[in-house]
Motif scaffolding. Structure first.
Motif, short mmCIF file in Angstrom:
data_model
loop_
_atom_site.label_atom_id
_atom_site.label_comp_id
_atom_site.label_asym_id
_atom_site.label_seq_id
_atom_site.Cartn_x
_atom_site.Cartn_y
_atom_site.Cartn_z
N THR A 12 -17.18 7.17 2.53
CA THR A 12 -18.40 6.36 2.54
C THR A 12 -18.55 5.62 3.86
OG1 THR A 12 -17.25 4.50 1.51
CG2 THR A 12 -18.30 6.09 0.04
N GLY A 13 -19.64 4.83 3.96
CA GLY A 13 -19.95 4.14 5.20
C GLY A 13 -19.30 2.78 5.31
N GLY A 14 -19.48 2.16 6.49
CA GLY A 14 -18.94 0.82 6.66
C GLY A 14 -18.57 0.46 8.08
N GLY A 15 -19.08 1.16 9.08
CA GLY A 15 -18.77 0.80 10.46
C GLY A 15 -17.28 0.80 10.72
N ALA A 16 -16.78 -0.27 11.34
CA ALA A 16 -15.36 -0.36 11.67
C ALA A 16 -14.48 -0.34 10.44
CB ALA A 16 -15.11 -1.64 12.48
N ARG A 17 -15.02 -0.67 9.28
CA ARG A 17 -14.24 -0.64 8.04
C ARG A 17 -13.71 0.76 7.73
NH1 ARG A 17 -16.19 -4.32 3.49
NH2 ARG A 17 -16.97 -6.22 4.48
N ALA A 18 -14.32 1.79 8.33
CA ALA A 18 -13.89 3.17 8.06
C ALA A 18 -12.46 3.44 8.53
CB ALA A 18 -14.85 4.15 8.72
N ALA A 19 -11.87 2.52 9.29
CA ALA A 19 -10.45 2.67 9.64
C ALA A 19 -9.58 2.70 8.39
CB ALA A 19 -10.02 1.53 10.56
N TYR A 20 -10.04 2.02 7.34
CA TYR A 20 -9.30 2.03 6.06
C TYR A 20 -9.16 3.46 5.54
CZ TYR A 20 -8.27 1.20 1.11
OH TYR A 20 -7.70 1.23 -0.14
N GLN A 21 -10.21 4.27 5.68
CA GLN A 21 -10.19 5.65 5.20
C GLN A 21 -9.08 6.44 5.88
OE1 GLN A 21 -14.07 6.98 6.30
NE2 GLN A 21 -15.14 5.74 4.75
N VAL A 22 -8.87 6.17 7.17
CA VAL A 22 -7.86 6.89 7.93
C VAL A 22 -6.46 6.58 7.38
CG1 VAL A 22 -6.88 7.22 10.22
CG2 VAL A 22 -9.34 6.94 9.95
N GLY A 23 -6.24 5.33 6.99
CA GLY A 23 -4.96 4.98 6.39
C GLY A 23 -4.75 5.70 5.07
N VAL A 24 -5.80 5.82 4.27
CA VAL A 24 -5.70 6.55 3.00
C VAL A 24 -5.37 8.02 3.26
CG1 VAL A 24 -6.98 7.34 0.97
CG2 VAL A 24 -7.26 4.98 1.77
N LEU A 25 -6.08 8.63 4.19
CA LEU A 25 -5.84 10.04 4.50
C LEU A 25 -4.44 10.26 5.05
CD1 LEU A 25 -9.29 10.86 6.12
CD2 LEU A 25 -8.46 11.70 3.93
N ASP A 26 -3.95 9.33 5.85
CA ASP A 26 -2.59 9.44 6.39
C ASP A 26 -1.57 9.41 5.27
OD1 ASP A 26 -0.78 9.62 8.59
OD2 ASP A 26 -0.34 7.49 8.35
N ALA A 27 -1.79 8.53 4.28
CA ALA A 27 -0.87 8.46 3.14
C ALA A 27 -0.94 9.72 2.29
CB ALA A 27 -1.18 7.23 2.30
N VAL A 28 -2.15 10.23 2.07
CA VAL A 28 -2.31 11.47 1.30
C VAL A 28 -1.57 12.62 2.00
CG1 VAL A 28 -3.98 13.22 0.57
CG2 VAL A 28 -4.48 10.81 0.19
N ALA A 29 -1.70 12.70 3.32
CA ALA A 29 -1.02 13.75 4.06
C ALA A 29 0.50 13.62 3.92
CB ALA A 29 -1.42 13.69 5.54
N HIS A 30 1.01 12.39 3.94
CA HIS A 30 2.44 12.18 3.81
C HIS A 30 2.92 12.54 2.41
CE1 HIS A 30 6.17 9.83 3.14
NE2 HIS A 30 6.42 10.20 4.39
N ILE A 31 2.18 12.10 1.39
CA ILE A 31 2.54 12.43 0.01
C ILE A 31 2.54 13.94 -0.18
CG2 ILE A 31 1.80 12.24 -2.41
CD1 ILE A 31 0.68 9.44 -1.69
N ARG A 32 1.54 14.58 0.38
CA ARG A 32 1.43 16.04 0.26
C ARG A 32 2.64 16.75 0.84
NH1 ARG A 32 -1.10 19.40 4.14
NH2 ARG A 32 -1.80 21.44 3.34
N ARG A 33 3.13 16.27 1.98
CA ARG A 33 4.28 16.91 2.62
C ARG A 33 5.55 16.73 1.81
NH1 ARG A 33 1.73 14.81 7.32
NH2 ARG A 33 3.14 13.02 7.36
N SER A 34 5.60 15.69 0.98
CA SER A 34 6.79 15.44 0.17
C SER A 34 6.74 16.15 -1.18
CB SER A 34 6.98 13.93 -0.05
OG SER A 34 5.96 13.42 -0.89
N CYS A 35 5.68 16.90 -1.43
CA CYS A 35 5.49 17.56 -2.72
C CYS A 35 5.48 19.08 -2.55
CB CYS A 35 4.19 17.10 -3.36
SG CYS A 35 4.14 15.36 -3.81
#
Length: 412
Positions: A12-35
């Motif tokens: 979703t939208g939110g200007g600079a707040r979209a940095a939060y999305q990157v943290g979520v995606l980074d965690a998802v990528a890490h969880i995925r690699r451990s599974c």
């Protein structure tokens, strides 16, 4: 053998707040690699709005290497500076923001006398340059042809017709959909679509786009977005991860109020929160009600309806991003701080006023890094839900949350 569901991602939208999305995606990528997750892009369908459209398109363009795409986003957002998004030098601010505020305060007479036609508070021409360097939209056709991506959607709002438009590209021949005040248009998505989708009203200028053979000016896709989950559903997603850029629910405890009359910055911040945040909560509730209703129908009745249950996992900030922004107002360039003081942004920390408005414009690394850390922490806290959503099984005991190193990963 269980059915393999098509997974969609909505940012979703939110200007600079979209940095939060990157943290979520980074965690998802890490969880995925451990599974024991299957290889390849976990999100065949990707849809984004506003700054989320930029993140979405960056992922889509590198759908053949999800981990590298996420690492590139982390690199960019961890090293952000406002000057990469909008002109933050004194001359640039005077030409756009000061001129615009003069129009607001002294009216059309001065503008007519000076022949001034300021279009926005800030000049985001640097963002055009950044997107051209970092996102290769020419790769979209290739990753779709090679089977790494099924569809991408980017939304924007027309100032002329008032229509909410979803521009999409897909492997399959998906018929454009039409609903009340919103339409879908098949299109080759490029940088102009991203600039239009992320053009925060009043803050950034409108962008001209071709709409079925004629030009219309578009602004932020979060405006009039009554159904943010809809594009992913229309594009074939059967389960959807939604990453918000604002709280879905208030944290425990009372929020301190104020008896002072709100200034322009506070009103603007409240209006932007309404534009960016409220529609998502309503759409999630609507989808949950539909799922609940479908579960009550007998199989023969479900077969007669075009509706189908959609599994949704929503990850949104656990903290108030306004409060986080208030701690970092001093990170903004001096000319921008001066401009924002003119509309009422002042103070810092608990004494800050107008921090909600600043939270959308704070493209500075101290703030974006804190948002990335929050996104990662919120996602790791729900690791079991993430694994259950994707159907992943851990190969071993849960790993500790890795520290956020100063990655040297290549940009997008």
């Amino acid at each position: 053998m269980p059915e393999i569901k098509t997974t969609g991602l909505i940012l979703t939208g939110g200007g600079a707040r979209a940095a939060y999305q990157v943290g979520v995606l980074d965690a998802v990528a890490h969880i995925r690699r451990s599974c024991d997750a299957p290889p390849g892009n976990p999100f065949p369908v990707i849809a984004g709005t506003s700054a989320g459209a930029i993140n979405s398109t960056a992922l889509a363009c590198q759908a053949d290497d999800f981990d590298a795409a996420v690492a590139g986003l982390v690199h960019v957002w961890r090293h952000f500076h406002a000057e990469q998004v909008y002109r933050s030098d004194s001359i640039g601010v005077i030409r756009s923001g000061a001129n615009w505020l003069t129009m607001m305060s002294l009216g059309w007479v001065i503008a007519r006398w000076r022949r001034a036609r300021p279009r926005s508070l800030l000049d985001n021409s640097p963002l055009n340059t950044l997107l051209g360097e970092l996102i290769d939209t020419a790769r979209l056709k290739r990753v779709m042809r090679d089977g790494h991506l099924q569809a991408l959607a980017v939304t924007a709002s027309s100032y002329g017709s008032g229509m909410h438009v979803t521009f999409y590209d897909a492997v399959k021949d998906i018929v454009p959909w039409t609903r009340s005040q919103r339409i879908a248009v098949r299109s080759d998505i490029g940088v102009p679509h991203l600039l239009a989708s992320s053009a925060i009203p009043f803050v950034f200028p409108a962008i001209p786009l071709d709409l079925e053979g004629h030009i219309e000016y578009f602004g932020d896709g979060s405006m009039r977005q009554s159904a943010p989950i809809s594009p992913a559903v229309h594009l074939g997603a059967q389960r959807i991860l939604v990453v918000g850029a604002g709280r879905m629910h208030e944290p425990p405890g009372e929020r301190a109020g104020s008896g002072e009359y709100p200034n322009l910055a506070q009103i603007a911040g409240h209006a932007l929160s309404n534009i960016f945040l409220d529609a998502l909560a309503v759409d999630v509730e609507r989808l949950q009600r539909i799922n609940s209703t479908l579960s009550l129908l007998p199989p023969e009745a479900r077969a007669r309806t075009s509706l189908r249950p959609i599994e949704v996992l929503v990850i949104a900030p656990s903290q108030r991003l306004d409060d986080l922004a208030a701690k970092h107002l001093g990170s903004l360039p001096v000319p921008i701080r001066a401009l924002l003081r003119g509309v009422g942004v002042s103070g810092r920390g608990d004494d800050a006023r107008g921090a909600a408005l600043a939270s959308y414009l704070l493209f500075e690394s101290p703030y974006t890094r804190e948002l990335i850390r929050l996104g990662r922490a919120d996602t790791y806290a729900r690791r079991d839900e993430v694994m259950a959503f994707f159907g992943w099984r851990s190969r071993n005991a849960p790993e500790p949350i890795p520290a956020m190193a100063d990655t040297n990963a290549m940009p997008l």
